[in-house]
Design a protein around this motif. Structure first.
Motif, PDB file in Angstrom:
ATOM      1  N   GLY A 426       0.802  -1.215   0.000  1.00  0.00           N
ATOM      2  CA  GLY A 426       0.000   0.000   0.000  1.00  0.00           C
ATOM      3  C   GLY A 426       0.833   1.263   0.000  1.00  0.00           C
ATOM      4  O   GLY A 426       0.350   2.330   0.410  1.00  0.00           O
ATOM      5  N   SER A 427       2.068   1.187  -0.472  1.00  0.00           N
ATOM      6  CA  SER A 427       2.997   2.306  -0.402  1.00  0.00           C
ATOM      7  C   SER A 427       3.380   2.815  -1.786  1.00  0.00           C
ATOM      8  O   SER A 427       2.963   2.262  -2.809  1.00  0.00           O
ATOM      9  N   ILE A 428       4.205   3.862  -1.785  1.00  0.00           N
ATOM     10  CA  ILE A 428       4.808   4.392  -3.005  1.00  0.00           C
ATOM     11  C   ILE A 428       6.287   4.053  -2.952  1.00  0.00           C
ATOM     12  O   ILE A 428       6.969   4.330  -1.961  1.00  0.00           O
ATOM     13  N   HIS A 429       6.788   3.455  -4.039  1.00  0.00           N
ATOM     14  CA  HIS A 429       8.191   3.024  -4.092  1.00  0.00           C
ATOM     15  C   HIS A 429       8.925   3.831  -5.152  1.00  0.00           C
ATOM     16  O   HIS A 429       8.522   3.841  -6.317  1.00  0.00           O
ATOM     17  N   ARG A 494      -0.672  12.845 -19.298  1.00  0.00           N
ATOM     18  CA  ARG A 494      -0.798  11.494 -18.749  1.00  0.00           C
ATOM     19  C   ARG A 494      -0.743  11.524 -17.220  1.00  0.00           C
ATOM     20  O   ARG A 494      -1.538  10.843 -16.553  1.00  0.00           O
ATOM     21  N   ILE A 495       0.169  12.322 -16.648  1.00  0.00           N
ATOM     22  CA  ILE A 495       0.253  12.422 -15.190  1.00  0.00           C
ATOM     23  C   ILE A 495      -1.031  13.004 -14.620  1.00  0.00           C
ATOM     24  O   ILE A 495      -1.544  12.559 -13.583  1.00  0.00           O
ATOM     25  N   LYS A 496      -1.593  14.002 -15.324  1.00  0.00           N
ATOM     26  CA  LYS A 496      -2.854  14.607 -14.863  1.00  0.00           C
ATOM     27  C   LYS A 496      -3.974  13.568 -14.850  1.00  0.00           C
ATOM     28  O   LYS A 496      -4.796  13.542 -13.927  1.00  0.00           O
ATOM     29  N   SER A 497      -4.007  12.705 -15.864  1.00  0.00           N
ATOM     30  CA  SER A 497      -5.055  11.671 -15.896  1.00  0.00           C
ATOM     31  C   SER A 497      -4.881  10.695 -14.734  1.00  0.00           C
ATOM     32  O   SER A 497      -5.873  10.219 -14.158  1.00  0.00           O
ATOM     33  N   ILE A 498      -3.640  10.390 -14.355  1.00  0.00           N
ATOM     34  CA  ILE A 498      -3.397   9.511 -13.209  1.00  0.00           C
ATOM     35  C   ILE A 498      -3.866  10.171 -11.922  1.00  0.00           C
ATOM     36  O   ILE A 498      -4.528   9.549 -11.079  1.00  0.00           O
ATOM     37  N   LEU A 535      -0.026  12.206  -4.827  1.00  0.00           N
ATOM     38  CA  LEU A 535      -0.407  10.795  -4.878  1.00  0.00           C
ATOM     39  C   LEU A 535      -0.409  10.183  -3.485  1.00  0.00           C
ATOM     40  O   LEU A 535      -1.279   9.377  -3.141  1.00  0.00           O
ATOM     41  N   GLU A 536       0.571  10.585  -2.677  1.00  0.00           N
ATOM     42  CA  GLU A 536       0.637  10.061  -1.315  1.00  0.00           C
ATOM     43  C   GLU A 536      -0.562  10.523  -0.505  1.00  0.00           C
ATOM     44  O   GLU A 536      -1.153   9.745   0.260  1.00  0.00           O
ATOM     45  N   SER A 537      -0.972  11.776  -0.684  1.00  0.00           N
ATOM     46  CA  SER A 537      -2.124  12.292   0.062  1.00  0.00           C
ATOM     47  C   SER A 537      -3.420  11.621  -0.362  1.00  0.00           C
ATOM     48  O   SER A 537      -4.366  11.525   0.425  1.00  0.00           O
ATOM     49  N   LEU A 538      -3.497  11.149  -1.627  1.00  0.00           N
ATOM     50  CA  LEU A 538      -4.700  10.478  -2.128  1.00  0.00           C
ATOM     51  C   LEU A 538      -4.772   9.022  -1.678  1.00  0.00           C
ATOM     52  O   LEU A 538      -5.787   8.355  -1.889  1.00  0.00           O
ATOM     53  N   GLY A 539      -3.695   8.489  -1.128  1.00  0.00           N
ATOM     54  CA  GLY A 539      -3.712   7.142  -0.568  1.00  0.00           C
ATOM     55  C   GLY A 539      -3.541   6.018  -1.568  1.00  0.00           C
ATOM     56  O   GLY A 539      -3.785   4.859  -1.232  1.00  0.00           O
TER      57      GLY A 539
END
Length: 618
Positions: A426-429, A494-498, A535-539
């Motif tokens: 559940g993390s960001i690597h 593309r980043i905005k869509s993510i 992205l981290e704040s969105l979980g």
């Protein structure tokens, strides 16, 4: 999970190839024997005519000729059956050879790449090599109909199986992997159906619920006209000359009336009949794979349900094939003119199709869908034969779950694949490392195995547990001159869509390679940090690769961001990669070494090959 050791060492496929090639040669020899027998019979017919008929023994000659004709007909029937058996064994050997080619990395020449199934805007298809040359679709695909090809494409490009469906799909895929003989037989039979749009078009017309014919009263009148036309024609041919003239006049009048009716009704019924005539061969070919699936003894719940559904389709499809062949007879203009003048051929066939539709039309879409689903499941099972070290992943509740042991990329050759353990947690690597060390390949490894897991198939790992996630990538980006979009702007979009998707769906798994590579180092660092914080704040969970080691300092801000790396070693002035994932930040770079290696920068000092980074405190 079935034992696939024999299929992954190739022995089961080599045995199948050898056995079916031997049978092919046997039936070919028998076919040749009966072919020569037919030639000998033709010679004996001439001898019979010369020695018996011409010597005033017509009764004996007629009897011998009839016997010879019967033997010739019997030999023709047997030769046809020998040819069919020969083609069957050749097809089985071909299917087994394809599985061996998958195992031995010769699948790159398979014709169907699925290139057109996904456009450049798809969330991950191009970046993860799901379709196109050397793609997952090209490796797995053994579908032979438009329904199966479309279903496999959907399963790989939009794999959103529910929690209830995943175990059923896995059970079905595992069972098919343990049935190599059935898999080859079904794949060959369905390959004879062929992939084009004629069959889906015909299937759509069969299920649309529309009638192409007028009311029941007019249809009865047409039957009367057809009967009168045939009766008057027979009367003209068989009755004495005194009354045959009148019968002939009636016949000609009725013939012209039926041609007129054909011309009036043709705009309404001909498009429907043309669609069926176009798909005639494919409709007829559907019966064999449907029968094979219907008669196979399956143990898994999903396969039993599909088999039961296809069993219901057997008789309707046989009847539909007969109607389609009858329609095909009228495809010639001259023959169509005669058949419609004599029998109202098109209206007769349209009436048959209408009866078929009223009885089975509503169910037909489900039958074709079941055939396509079975083809897709069979294709997903092919990974067990193509890759060493596969397993069925274990679905877990929650989000952000992806824990793998010996995780590998299924598109890499078995002898070259390097596997890694990995826990997403559940993390960001943040994945750092030198050029060519394996960072991007590792992102693709995680992504493609998540796609396979969500599709209900095997994955390339010894063990894997996961929660279904929506994969989104930003890897292969290019500019668009016609749209006046630079590479950097394409990446921003593309980043905005993510980010937008992550705001709506907490199950997003993002995979971003070399974020903001198209801008300067200062803007890249600021932009990357902003994106990762968001992205981290969105979980959501995911992986990002970078050469900018300052980005790796984000682990100091939040415990949900982790560092890992891929490194290289140097020996005797050469660079070596082990492609093994390590915890922490990369401690070496190889850019200067590679510049000197290819001769862009002159070597300043022999043996000076790489840079070791100073301690970062991370």
């Amino acid at each position: 999970m079935p034992n696939t050791s024999r299929s992954t060492d190739g022995s089961v496929w080599r045995e199948l190839i050898a056995g079916h090639r031997a049978q092919e040669k046997r039936w070919n020899r028998l076919s040749l024997v009966f072919g020569l027998s037919k030639l000998a019979l033709v010679v004996t017919v001439f001898l019979t005519v010369y020695f018996i008929w011409l010597r005033e023994q017509p009764e004996t000659g007629a009897a011998l000729t009839a016997l010879q004709a019967a033997v010739f007909l019997g030999a023709s029937i047997v030769q046809t059956k020998c040819g069919a058996r020969m083609r069957f064994h050749a097809g089985m050997a071909e299917m087994a050879q394809k599985n061996l080619d998958r195992l031995e990395d010769r699948w790159g020449e398979f014709a169907d790449t699925g290139e057109e199934l996904a456009g450049p805007e798809h969330e991950y298809a191009r970046d993860l090599d799901i379709v196109g040359r050397r793609s997952l679709f090209q490796l797995l695909n053994s579908t032979g109909s438009s329904f199966g090809r479309a279903r496999l494409g959907a399963d790989l490009l939009h794999p959103r199986c529910s929690a209830e469906e995943l175990p059923l799909c896995q059970e079905a895929v595992a069972e098919l992997a343990g049935k190599p003989e059935f898999s080859c037989r079904f794949a060959w039979l369905v390959s004879r159906v062929g992939v084009d749009e004629s069959l889906p078009r015909a299937a759509g017309r069969l299920a649309d619920g529309k009638s192409r014919l007028p009311g029941a009263g007019l249809r009865a009148l047409f039957w009367v006209l057809r009967a009168l036309t045939c009766a008057s024609g027979l009367a003209f041919l068989l009755l004495p000359e005194a009354v045959s003239g009148a019968a002939g006049a009636v016949f000609c009048a009725l013939f012209l009336v039926q041609l007129a009716i054909w011309g009036v009704t043709s705009p309404a019924v001909r498009p429907f009949l043309a669609a069926m005539a176009e798909a005639n061969r494919r409709v007829s070919a559907c019966a064999a794979p449907v029968e094979a699936a219907a008669n196979e003894a399956f143990g898994s719940e999903k396969l039993q349900a599909l088999s039961s559904l296809l069993r219901e389709a057997l008789e309707p499809l046989r009847r539909l094939a007969g109607i389609s062949r009858r329609i095909g007879l009228g495809s010639s203009s001259i023959l169509s003119f005669l058949l419609n003048g004599l029998f109202l051929w098109d209206l007769w066939n349209a009436a048959s199709l209408d009866r078929w539709k009223r009885r089975w039309g509503a169910s037909s879409a489900g039958w074709f869908a079941a055939l396509g689903e079975l083809e897709s499941l069979l294709s997903l099972s092919n990974l067990a034969h193509a890759c060493t070290g596969v397993c069925l992943p274990r679905p877990e509740e929650g989000t952000g779950v992806f824990t793998a042991r010996a995780l590998g990329h299924p598109l890499l050759p078995n002898g070259e694949r390097v596997c890694n353990d990995f826990t997403l947690g559940g993390s960001i690597h943040i994945v750092s490392g030198s050029n060519m060390a394996g960072k991007t390949t590792f992102l693709r490894t995680v992504g493609v195995n998540m796609v396979l897991a969500c599709a209900g198939g095997f994955v390339c790992a010894q063990e894997l547990s996961f929660s279904p996630m929506r994969v989104m990538t930003s890897m292969r980006l290019s500019d668009d001159l016609s749209g006046r979009i630079s590479t950097f702007y394409a990446e921003l979009k593309r980043i905005k869509s993510i980010l937008d998707a992550a705001g709506e769906d907490g199950s997003v798994l993002f995979l971003i390679d070399e974020i903001f590579r198209g801008t300067n180092s200062v803007d890249r660092l600021v932009g990357a940090q902003a994106v990762l914080r968001r992205l981290e704040s969105l979980g959501v969970s995911g992986l990002i690769t970078t050469h900018d080691l300052e980005i790796c300092r984000l682990t100091e801000e939040t415990p949900r961001v982790h560092n890992c790396c891929f490194c290289e070693t140097y020996r005797d002035g050469e660079i070596e990669f082990d492609y093994k994932r390590r915890e922490g930040v990369a401690a070496t770079t190889n850019g200067q070494f590679l510049l000197r290696k290819v001769g862009i920068v002159e070597e300043e000092q022999r043996g000076c090959g790489h840079a070791t980074l100073p301690p970062t405190g991370l």
